[in-house]
Scaffold this motif. Structure first.
Motif, PDB file in Angstrom:
ATOM      1  N   MET A 215      -6.331   5.748  -9.671  1.00 37.85           N
ATOM      2  CA  MET A 215      -5.455   4.866  -8.901  1.00 37.85           C
ATOM      3  C   MET A 215      -5.159   3.583  -9.668  1.00 37.85           C
ATOM      4  N   ALA A 216      -6.145   3.151 -10.473  1.00 39.98           N
ATOM      5  CA  ALA A 216      -5.955   1.954 -11.298  1.00 39.98           C
ATOM      6  C   ALA A 216      -6.937   2.003 -12.452  1.00 39.98           C
ATOM      7  N   ASP A 217      -6.452   1.724 -13.662  1.00 37.99           N
ATOM      8  CA  ASP A 217      -7.326   1.723 -14.831  1.00 37.99           C
ATOM      9  C   ASP A 217      -8.191   0.481 -14.896  1.00 37.99           C
ATOM     10  N   SER A 218      -7.636  -0.637 -14.453  1.00 33.86           N
ATOM     11  CA  SER A 218      -8.376  -1.896 -14.497  1.00 33.86           C
ATOM     12  C   SER A 218      -7.841  -2.815 -13.408  1.00 33.86           C
ATOM     13  N   THR A 219      -8.622  -2.958 -12.357  1.00 35.16           N
ATOM     14  CA  THR A 219      -8.186  -3.801 -11.236  1.00 35.16           C
ATOM     15  C   THR A 219      -9.394  -4.423 -10.566  1.00 35.16           C
ATOM     16  N   ASN A 220      -9.173  -5.540  -9.903  1.00 33.22           N
ATOM     17  CA  ASN A 220     -10.234  -6.122  -9.081  1.00 33.22           C
ATOM     18  C   ASN A 220      -9.806  -6.211  -7.624  1.00 33.22           C
ATOM     19  N   GLN A 221      -8.779  -5.416  -7.273  1.00 34.60           N
ATOM     20  CA  GLN A 221      -8.297  -5.429  -5.897  1.00 34.60           C
ATOM     21  C   GLN A 221      -7.735  -4.066  -5.514  1.00 34.60           C
ATOM     22  N   ILE A 222      -8.118  -3.597  -4.339  1.00 32.43           N
ATOM     23  CA  ILE A 222      -7.601  -2.334  -3.807  1.00 32.43           C
ATOM     24  C   ILE A 222      -6.924  -2.639  -2.479  1.00 32.43           C
ATOM     25  N   THR A 223      -5.661  -2.299  -2.361  1.00 31.39           N
ATOM     26  CA  THR A 223      -4.925  -2.507  -1.116  1.00 31.39           C
ATOM     27  C   THR A 223      -4.588  -1.149  -0.521  1.00 31.39           C
ATOM     28  N   ILE A 224      -4.977  -0.956   0.700  1.00 33.82           N
ATOM     29  CA  ILE A 224      -4.754   0.339   1.352  1.00 33.82           C
ATOM     30  C   ILE A 224      -4.304   0.114   2.791  1.00 33.82           C
ATOM     31  N   LYS A 225      -3.728   1.154   3.356  1.00 33.28           N
ATOM     32  CA  LYS A 225      -3.395   1.141   4.770  1.00 33.28           C
ATOM     33  C   LYS A 225      -4.193   2.240   5.445  1.00 33.28           C
ATOM     34  N   MET A 226      -5.021   1.857   6.413  1.00 35.65           N
ATOM     35  CA  MET A 226      -5.920   2.808   7.061  1.00 35.65           C
ATOM     36  C   MET A 226      -5.437   3.162   8.462  1.00 35.65           C
ATOM     37  N   ASP A 227      -5.699   4.404   8.840  1.00 35.72           N
ATOM     38  CA  ASP A 227      -5.467   4.814  10.213  1.00 35.72           C
ATOM     39  C   ASP A 227      -6.548   4.211  11.106  1.00 35.72           C
ATOM     40  N   VAL A 228      -6.288   4.152  12.395  1.00 30.49           N
ATOM     41  CA  VAL A 228      -7.328   3.714  13.328  1.00 30.49           C
ATOM     42  C   VAL A 228      -8.452   4.755  13.327  1.00 30.49           C
ATOM     43  N   MET A 229      -9.660   4.286  13.515  1.00 31.87           N
ATOM     44  CA  MET A 229     -10.837   5.152  13.570  1.00 31.87           C
ATOM     45  C   MET A 229     -10.882   6.104  12.375  1.00 31.87           C
ATOM     46  N   SER A 230     -10.929   5.540  11.183  1.00 28.87           N
ATOM     47  CA  SER A 230     -10.888   6.363   9.982  1.00 28.87           C
ATOM     48  C   SER A 230     -11.883   5.862   8.944  1.00 28.87           C
ATOM     49  N   THR A 231     -12.107   6.695   7.928  1.00 33.95           N
ATOM     50  CA  THR A 231     -13.009   6.376   6.820  1.00 33.95           C
ATOM     51  C   THR A 231     -12.316   6.745   5.520  1.00 33.95           C
ATOM     52  N   VAL A 232     -12.376   5.851   4.520  1.00 34.77           N
ATOM     53  CA  VAL A 232     -11.840   6.152   3.191  1.00 34.77           C
ATOM     54  C   VAL A 232     -12.977   6.066   2.179  1.00 34.77           C
TER      55      VAL A 232
END
Length: 662
Positions: free
Chosen positions: A638-655
């Motif tokens: 998803m990223a070779d070099s990052t210090n931040q992950i931005t995601i959109k999660m569903d309700v009642m979910s696990t990533v």
């Protein structure tokens, strides 16, 4: 023919000698397990090995296992199974009246019926020829034995007999013989190639709890064992008198205190006058730890060390009633015959909360033992016992509350992923406990089991030092001994296990008995949670940690003291329970990195990062380092070099993500 007769006779003599030597070798070296299952330190954690190969520490168990479910599990790549077996006919929950899940093995003196074990093996092997099995063997005796051996039974105030007295050496020795006979049969049976271990079980719900009736066991052997225990603990009768503050007590007249009296006040015991209560509880719990170690030793010696041994024990972080007998984990961890310990996840089973293990698993790991969670997670496929098996569940039992799963399949999958993520991130294993069968019988849920197995195999931990927690919690497993309310006051302090999990950071959990052996360099915050009084060494340690720039919280029965570096200690009276927002503020001031600003549940460790959310939405995960981030499901970077992950999660979910700090 005649010419060859002397040679024939000579050959027959040689054959007889050979047979005789084989017989001697059999006696000296009895048939043992064909596979060797053990726990070894590997890649930063105690790990499971079978025949020298690192094996995923995940298994499957059901009380009512059926071939169709075993086939589904085998298809996920899981080949490690548990099933129950019982010496007696009594049920495991003597308060609810739940019946036995199998027929009794121990039918009479040296008379056994192993048909239930044969049936379970046949079911599993017909579905999975690669199966390896750990048998959960329940050691509570049958009723006929209790009646025939009153001197070894729990003797109740009404004069009746109940099962065993856990302090009885007679019970231990009789049960040892039966356990050895069971092992003899197993190790000579056609199933020995599939036998991986014995999970020794006894007591209430198989978890080495005292049955409530045993709180008032009046068997004289229990009292004598207590007096012998006092002799070992105290160097002289004067030491005993000083500790108990009783000038007339002796080793010959000391009495067990009543640990089943009515609760008349919610208060803590007086250390100057109630040490006899504390010693009663210490003895009470050490009896259980000693029994577990004793029977694990029997298994190890009988199998020449080939069989895995483990038990349920050490529930100090959730079960706060000291009468249950789970306050001697630190002693049990010293046993060389024990490979693993286990508990269910805590029973606050709602979405959006952490479900930690019931014990300080970092101490368990420190002593070289594997931790295995019992993931008895209720799902949308969960059924009630009364609907699956007639005659086991009395009307109204096991029907409501925690026995019901979520209605949504999506939520069920999220909860299973939360179980999996916690195990992966914190380096432990467990079994998927399909209690009445079919709870995970859905392609999406089975995929969680399959992927968890694969992830452990395909993604070993690599250089995870930067992902270690900055918060350390130290707990006292004897805290509840001092609680007159049988744990109500203790729970007020330990309930901080829920808000601390919502601070955007992970934490390590150790027993107080390990405090002098812990390396504190990685931690910015140390929380002494529930240590009522500090020793001189602990007080000195706090001062030392302050000088090193650490923040130390000390929560006792009166409140919390904040020991901040370079500042005067700040006592907060009656501050026993904390909110996540309050802890997050202390964490920030101490320099603890918070991966998220929300109060979602985050698991970070061993190159895994998982977020569990009840409300979903956009989440920004801030890393304290630059890292490569990988989606483990697709193996896509998803990223070779990052210090931040931005995601959109569903309700009642696990990533779940793989994170490799650079």
């Amino acid at each position: 023919m005649t010419n060859n007769q002397p040679e024939l006779i000579q050959n027959l003599k040689k054959l007889k000698i050979l047979v005789f030597f084989i017989f001697l070798l059999t006696i000296m070296h009895p048939i043992t397990a064909q596979i060797k299952t053990e726990v070894e330190w590997n890649n930063g954690n105690p790990s499971l090995f079978i025949d020298g190969q690192n094996h995923p520490p995940f298994a499957y168990m059901s009380y009512l296992g059926e071939v169709e479910y075993y086939k589904e599990i085998a298809a996920t790549g899981i080949h490690l199974y548990n099933f129950p077996a019982y010496l007696g006919e009594g049920g495991i929950n003597t308060s609810s009246g739940i019946g036995a899940f199998r027929n009794a093995i121990w039918k009479g003196e040296s008379h056994y019926d192993f048909s239930s074990i044969e049936t379970d093996f046949e079911k599993i092997l017909s579905a999975d020829p690669k199966a390896k099995v750990v048998i959960r063997l329940y050691l509570d005796p049958p009723r006929w034995w209790t009646l025939a051996n009153p001197s070894a039974a729990a003797q109740l105030p009404d004069g009746s007999l109940f099962r065993q007295s856990f302090a009885s050496q007679e019970w231990r020795e009789h049960t040892k013989v039966v356990l050895e006979d069971c092992l003899d049969w197993l190790l000579k049976s056609k199933y020995r190639n599939h036998l991986a271990g014995i999970h020794v079980a006894s007591g209430f719900t198989e978890e080495w709890f005292y049955h409530p009736k045993q709180y008032q066991d009046q068997n004289p052997v229990r009292l004598q064992a207590f007096r012998d225990w006092l002799k070992e603990k105290y160097t002289s009768v004067n030491s005993l008198r000083a500790a108990w503050n009783k000038p007339n007590v002796t080793f010959a007249n000391a009495q067990l205190t009543n640990i089943d009296e009515a609760v008349d006040e919610f208060s803590w015991r007086d250390p100057d006058n109630d040490t006899n209560y504390i010693d009663t509880y210490r003895f009470h719990t050490e009896v259980m730890a000693d029994n577990i170690a004793y029977f694990c030793k029997v298994v190890k010696e009988k199998s020449d060390g080939y069989l895995l041994t483990g038990a349920f024990y050490g529930y100090h972080y959730f079960v706060t009633d000291p009468r249950r007998g789970h306050g001697a984990l630190s002693k049990l961890l010293k046993s060389p015959y024990l490979d693993y310990l286990s508990s269910p996840n805590v029973y606050n089973r709602v979405v959006g909360e952490d479900w930690p293990a019931m014990a300080a698993i970092n101490s368990v790991h420190k002593h070289g033992k594997l931790w295995l969670a019992e993931n008895d997670t209720r799902t949308s496929k969960t059924t009630l016992l009364k609907d699956q098996s007639r005659g086991i569940a009395p009307p109204g039992q096991y029907e409501g509350g925690v026995w019901l799963g979520p209605k949504s399949l999506k939520t069920s999958v999220a909860l299973l992923w939360k179980n999996a993520a916690r195990m992966l991130a914190y380096g432990y294993g467990g079994w998927w406990f399909d209690m009445w069968g079919g709870w995970f019988s859905d392609p999406e849920m089975l995929q969680v089991l399959e992927k968890t197995q694969q992830f452990h195999q395909d993604f070993p931990s690599k250089n995870p030092e930067k992902m270690k927690p900055g918060v350390l919690v130290i707990v006292d497993e004897e805290l509840s001994f001092w609680d007159k309310s049988y744990g109500r006051l203790t729970e007020k302090i330990l309930s901080n296990r829920y808000p601390i999990a919502k601070t955007g950071s992970s934490y390590d959990l150790y027993l107080r008995t390990d405090i002098q052996e812990i390396a504190f360099s990685q931690y910015q915050v140390i929380w002494l949670m529930g240590l009522l009084q500090l020793t001189d060494k602990e007080t000195a340690l706090i001062k030392k940690l302050q000088k090193l720039g650490k923040t130390v919280l000390w929560t006792n029965d009166k409140g919390t003291t904040l020991n901040l570096p370079g500042k005067t200690d700040n006592f907060l009276p009656e501050k026993l329970q904390w909110k996540p927002s309050e802890l997050k503020k202390i964490w920030a001031e101490a320099g603890v990195h918070q991966y998220i600003t929300s109060e979602d549940i985050i698991y970070v460790g061993r190159n895994w990062l998982s977020l569990h959310s009840i409300d979903g939405g956009e989440k920004i995960i801030q890393l304290p380092y630059f890292a490569r981030v990988i989606d483990p499901f697709t193996n896509k970077v998803m990223a070779d070099s990052t210090n931040q992950i931005t995601i959109k999660m569903d309700v009642m979910s696990t990533v779940l993500y793989r994170v490799h700090p650079l």
